[in-house]
Motif scaffolding. Structure first.
Motif, PDB file in Angstrom:
ATOM      1  N   GLY A  52       0.818  -1.219   0.000  1.00  0.00           N
ATOM      2  CA  GLY A  52       0.000   0.000   0.000  1.00  0.00           C
ATOM      3  C   GLY A  52       0.846   1.261   0.000  1.00  0.00           C
ATOM      4  N   GLU A  53       1.971   1.235   0.702  1.00  0.00           N
ATOM      5  CA  GLU A  53       2.857   2.396   0.715  1.00  0.00           C
ATOM      6  C   GLU A  53       3.484   2.619  -0.652  1.00  0.00           C
ATOM      7  OE1 GLU A  53       5.621   2.553   4.051  1.00  0.00           O
ATOM      8  OE2 GLU A  53       4.223   1.279   5.165  1.00  0.00           O
ATOM      9  N   CYS A  54       3.817   1.543  -1.331  1.00  0.00           N
ATOM     10  CA  CYS A  54       4.365   1.639  -2.691  1.00  0.00           C
ATOM     11  C   CYS A  54       3.347   2.307  -3.611  1.00  0.00           C
ATOM     12  CB  CYS A  54       4.719   0.245  -3.194  1.00  0.00           C
ATOM     13  SG  CYS A  54       5.126   0.145  -4.949  1.00  0.00           S
ATOM     14  N   GLU A  55       2.121   1.812  -3.591  1.00  0.00           N
ATOM     15  CA  GLU A  55       1.086   2.366  -4.464  1.00  0.00           C
ATOM     16  C   GLU A  55       0.754   3.808  -4.093  1.00  0.00           C
ATOM     17  OE1 GLU A  55      -2.106  -0.427  -4.223  1.00  0.00           O
ATOM     18  OE2 GLU A  55      -1.094  -1.854  -5.553  1.00  0.00           O
ATOM     19  N   GLN A  56       0.715   4.092  -2.787  1.00  0.00           N
ATOM     20  CA  GLN A  56       0.404   5.446  -2.333  1.00  0.00           C
ATOM     21  C   GLN A  56       1.466   6.438  -2.788  1.00  0.00           C
ATOM     22  OE1 GLN A  56      -2.434   6.476  -0.817  1.00  0.00           O
ATOM     23  NE2 GLN A  56      -1.642   8.554  -1.056  1.00  0.00           N
ATOM     24  N   ARG A  57       2.737   6.071  -2.640  1.00  0.00           N
ATOM     25  CA  ARG A  57       3.827   6.973  -3.046  1.00  0.00           C
ATOM     26  C   ARG A  57       3.812   7.203  -4.550  1.00  0.00           C
ATOM     27  NH1 ARG A  57       9.073   8.314  -1.203  1.00  0.00           N
ATOM     28  NH2 ARG A  57       8.186   8.094   0.879  1.00  0.00           N
ATOM     29  N   ALA A  58       3.602   6.140  -5.321  1.00  0.00           N
ATOM     30  CA  ALA A  58       3.550   6.294  -6.778  1.00  0.00           C
ATOM     31  C   ALA A  58       2.378   7.183  -7.184  1.00  0.00           C
ATOM     32  CB  ALA A  58       3.449   4.930  -7.451  1.00  0.00           C
ATOM     33  N   ASN A  59       1.219   6.986  -6.577  1.00  0.00           N
ATOM     34  CA  ASN A  59       0.054   7.819  -6.910  1.00  0.00           C
ATOM     35  C   ASN A  59       0.234   9.262  -6.468  1.00  0.00           C
ATOM     36  OD1 ASN A  59      -1.726   6.028  -8.299  1.00  0.00           O
ATOM     37  ND2 ASN A  59      -2.106   4.983  -6.361  1.00  0.00           N
ATOM     38  N   ASP A  60       0.879   9.479  -5.312  1.00  0.00           N
ATOM     39  CA  ASP A  60       1.150  10.849  -4.872  1.00  0.00           C
ATOM     40  C   ASP A  60       2.085  11.559  -5.847  1.00  0.00           C
ATOM     41  OD1 ASP A  60      -0.480  10.549  -2.690  1.00  0.00           O
ATOM     42  OD2 ASP A  60       1.161  10.215  -1.255  1.00  0.00           O
ATOM     43  N   ALA A  61       3.105  10.855  -6.296  1.00  0.00           N
ATOM     44  CA  ALA A  61       4.037  11.446  -7.259  1.00  0.00           C
ATOM     45  C   ALA A  61       3.328  11.761  -8.570  1.00  0.00           C
ATOM     46  CB  ALA A  61       5.220  10.508  -7.501  1.00  0.00           C
ATOM     47  N   LEU A  62       2.473  10.852  -9.020  1.00  0.00           N
ATOM     48  CA  LEU A  62       1.721  11.104 -10.253  1.00  0.00           C
ATOM     49  C   LEU A  62       0.780  12.290 -10.102  1.00  0.00           C
ATOM     50  CD1 LEU A  62       0.886   7.497 -11.438  1.00  0.00           C
ATOM     51  CD2 LEU A  62       2.265   9.190 -12.643  1.00  0.00           C
ATOM     52  N   ASP A  63       0.135  12.400  -8.947  1.00  0.00           N
ATOM     53  CA  ASP A  63      -0.770  13.534  -8.723  1.00  0.00           C
ATOM     54  C   ASP A  63      -0.020  14.857  -8.783  1.00  0.00           C
ATOM     55  OD1 ASP A  63      -2.906  11.827  -8.454  1.00  0.00           O
ATOM     56  OD2 ASP A  63      -2.852  11.806  -6.258  1.00  0.00           O
ATOM     57  N   GLY A  64       1.241  14.861  -8.350  1.00  0.00           N
ATOM     58  CA  GLY A  64       2.033  16.075  -8.389  1.00  0.00           C
ATOM     59  C   GLY A  64       2.590  16.399  -9.765  1.00  0.00           C
ATOM     60  N   LEU A  65       2.753  15.376 -10.607  1.00  0.00           N
ATOM     61  CA  LEU A  65       3.400  15.582 -11.907  1.00  0.00           C
ATOM     62  C   LEU A  65       2.425  15.656 -13.077  1.00  0.00           C
ATOM     63  CD1 LEU A  65       6.406  13.158 -11.446  1.00  0.00           C
ATOM     64  CD2 LEU A  65       6.476  15.660 -11.421  1.00  0.00           C
ATOM     65  N   LEU A  66       1.317  14.935 -12.979  1.00  0.00           N
ATOM     66  CA  LEU A  66       0.328  14.917 -14.063  1.00  0.00           C
ATOM     67  C   LEU A  66      -1.013  15.374 -13.516  1.00  0.00           C
ATOM     68  CD1 LEU A  66       0.996  11.475 -15.781  1.00  0.00           C
ATOM     69  CD2 LEU A  66       1.740  13.719 -16.542  1.00  0.00           C
ATOM     70  N   GLY A  67      -1.847  15.881 -14.364  1.00  0.00           N
ATOM     71  CA  GLY A  67      -3.159  16.313 -13.918  1.00  0.00           C
ATOM     72  C   GLY A  67      -4.217  16.066 -14.975  1.00  0.00           C
ATOM     73  N   GLY A  68      -5.441  16.247 -14.575  1.00  0.00           N
ATOM     74  CA  GLY A  68      -6.560  16.188 -15.497  1.00  0.00           C
ATOM     75  C   GLY A  68      -6.793  14.832 -16.115  1.00  0.00           C
ATOM     76  N   ALA A  69      -7.207  14.852 -17.361  1.00  0.00           N
ATOM     77  CA  ALA A  69      -7.543  13.623 -18.078  1.00  0.00           C
ATOM     78  C   ALA A  69      -6.332  12.722 -18.266  1.00  0.00           C
ATOM     79  CB  ALA A  69      -8.150  13.962 -19.429  1.00  0.00           C
ATOM     80  N   MET A  70      -5.163  13.316 -18.385  1.00  0.00           N
ATOM     81  CA  MET A  70      -3.956  12.515 -18.572  1.00  0.00           C
ATOM     82  C   MET A  70      -3.701  11.645 -17.342  1.00  0.00           C
ATOM     83  SD  MET A  70      -0.147  13.737 -19.673  1.00  0.00           S
ATOM     84  CE  MET A  70      -0.752  14.532 -21.144  1.00  0.00           C
ATOM     85  N   ARG A  71      -3.915  12.187 -16.160  1.00  0.00           N
ATOM     86  CA  ARG A  71      -3.692  11.438 -14.918  1.00  0.00           C
ATOM     87  C   ARG A  71      -4.721  10.326 -14.750  1.00  0.00           C
ATOM     88  NH1 ARG A  71      -3.048   8.248 -11.673  1.00  0.00           N
ATOM     89  NH2 ARG A  71      -2.681   8.495  -9.451  1.00  0.00           N
ATOM     90  N   SER A  72      -5.942  10.538 -15.207  1.00  0.00           N
ATOM     91  CA  SER A  72      -6.998   9.544 -15.002  1.00  0.00           C
ATOM     92  C   SER A  72      -6.782   8.273 -15.824  1.00  0.00           C
ATOM     93  CB  SER A  72      -8.362  10.141 -15.327  1.00  0.00           C
ATOM     94  OG  SER A  72      -8.458  10.442 -16.704  1.00  0.00           O
ATOM     95  N   ASP A  73      -5.932   8.322 -16.829  1.00  0.00           N
ATOM     96  CA  ASP A  73      -5.665   7.146 -17.663  1.00  0.00           C
ATOM     97  C   ASP A  73      -4.391   6.412 -17.257  1.00  0.00           C
ATOM     98  OD1 ASP A  73      -7.945   7.423 -19.214  1.00  0.00           O
ATOM     99  OD2 ASP A  73      -6.969   8.770 -20.631  1.00  0.00           O
TER     100      ASP A  73
END
Length: 118
Positions: A52-73
């Motif tokens: 869960g920590e692995c997935e949480q960290r990866a998703n947090d990094a993605l939320d900071g780097l990508l946004g909008g429709a690009m992040r949802s895919d």
């Protein structure tokens, strides 16, 4: 006749510009996703870390780097197999001109060796 040629040339150059900009944004997204997957795998490597920590960290990094429709895919999952943490992202980047510019689908995997108790 010169006006028609000018309008067609301008339209084609704008079309080419949009395609090039789409390529550059796609390359940025690939690099951002690669960094997020690697960071997630590193976060899951310590002895007391969970998947869960692995997935949480990866998703947090993605939320900071990508946004909008690009992040949802972008979908990330982590797996602990035989002492190795693998963070995998399945990605679909949509083309900006549907029917003209194809979608770009790919997967990226980051790995890290799980730490052991001494």
């Amino acid at each position: 006749m010169t006006t028609v040629q000018f309008v067609v040339a301008t339209a084609l150059s704008l079309f080419l510009f949009v395609m090039l900009a789409n390529l550059i944004v796609g390359l940025y997204a690939r690099g951002a996703i690669r960094a997020a997957v690697d960071e997630g795998a590193r976060a899951g490597a310590p002895v007391d870390a969970s998947i869960g920590e692995c997935e949480q960290r990866a998703n947090d990094a993605l939320d900071g780097l990508l946004g909008g429709a690009m992040r949802s895919d972008v979908h990330v999952e982590c797996v602990d197999s035989f002492g190795t943490i693998r963070a995998r992202a399945d990605v679909v980047l949509r083309g900006w001109l549907p029917g003209v510019v194809p979608d770009w689908s790919f997967s990226l995997t980051g790995t890290a060796v799980k730490e052991h108790d001494p």
